[in-house]
Design an enzyme around this catalytic site. Structure first.
Site, short mmCIF file in Angstrom:
data_model
loop_
_atom_site.label_atom_id
_atom_site.label_comp_id
_atom_site.label_asym_id
_atom_site.label_seq_id
_atom_site.Cartn_x
_atom_site.Cartn_y
_atom_site.Cartn_z
CB SER A 153 -0.85 -0.03 1.28
OG SER A 153 -1.30 1.26 1.61
CE1 TYR A 166 -4.64 -2.08 4.65
CE2 TYR A 166 -3.51 0.01 4.26
CZ TYR A 166 -4.11 -1.14 3.78
OH TYR A 166 -4.18 -1.34 2.42
#
Ligand code: NAP
Length: 245
Positions: A153, A166
């Site tokens: 990401s 995350y």
């Protein structure tokens, strides 16, 4: 967008596992791979979503997929070992694995991260990826060449406020990818990571509920990189994190 021309039948006869294949990017990758000739193994949590993808692939007249319902939060090391052994006995090898499933947890200030949510994010996004990769590598090594793809990401190599668990989990994902890639350099197994970039899926909506979805890339738009890394065109690529956009 990553520039790559998708060639018909480029994944013909490949056996490819996709995690999180019931929704979002994983669903799109599964259908795309099947359209290019692969036999896909659909792994995910919600059986009805996997069955819907299965039905879509069958309706297109493509190779029959396999379904593996598995909750990465609750699965044990033995579950992954058994799964890999079943793939080896049923298909003889695994040509590719797209480790795509993950959870967002909650966006919150660091001091307010709930321990339970932190642990859940680590379990699904890190521990399960480690157990999956460890169990799958022997079956990937049965293929003439194999591609193991992790999913990172934009917050996987540059931390961002409020992206807590995350973001931390995606740093770990990139680290795991690099460790494996280095160990298997000069072997038939290549290991890389994809940073999909902002893509219109359920996860993106959870993170940015108010944004204009029409301005986002769709899962279809980002498929060139997903196909490239799974195809023989990327045989020489190892240890890289590549942006899909
Ligand atoms: P998504 O729409 O939320 O889909 C996630 C998939 O993972 C779903 O199929 C879900 O299955 C599965 N999954 C979640 N928890 C699971 C569990 N415990 N066990 C098994 N499967 C589980 O997410 P996405 O946007 O497609 O994201 C795919 C990947 O891209 C993720 O790794 C994400 O971090 C990464 N990514 C996405 C974006 C973006 O903008 N969309 C940006 C950067 C990175 P169920 O539906 O059954 O729960």
């Amino acid at each position: 967008m990553f520039e790559y021309t998708i060639i018909d039948k480029s994944l013909e006869n490949k056996i490819i596992l996709i995690t999180g294949a019931g929704a979002g990017i994983g669903k799109e990758a599964a259908i795309t791979y099947a359209k290019l000739g692969a036999t896909v193994i659909l792994l995910g949590k919600t059986v009805s979503k996997l069955e819907a993808v299965y039905d879509e692939i069958i309706a297109l007249g493509l190779a029959e997929p396999a379904i593996i319902p598995l909750d990465l939060k609750g699965a044990t090391k033995q579950n992954y070992i058994d799964m890999s052994a079943t793939i080896a006995s049923q298909f003889g090898r695994l040509d590719g694995a797209l480790l795509n499933a993950s959870i967002l947890g909650e966006l919150t200030p660091f001091t307010q991260i709930h321990e339970q949510i932190f642990n859940d994010v680590m379990k699904v996004n890190v521990n399960a990826q480690y157990l999956l990769a460890q169990a799958l590598i022997p079956t990937l090594q049965l293929a003439p060449n194999a591609s193991l793809i992790f999913t990172s990401s934009g917050v996987g190599n540059q931390g961002r406020a409020y992206w807590g668990a995350y973001s931390i989990s995606k740093f770990a994902t990139e680290g795991m990818m690099q460790v494996i890639a280095d160990e298997y350099e000069n072997s038939t197994l290549r290991t890389n990571a994809i940073n999909p970039g902002a893509t219109n899926t359920g996860m993106r909506t959870s993170a940015y509920p108010a944004e204009d979805k029409d301005k986002l890339a769709t899962a279809t738009d980002i498929m060139p990189l997903y196909v490239y890394l799974m195809s023989d065109d990327s045989i020489a690529v190892n240890g890289k994190t590549i942006k899909a956009q």
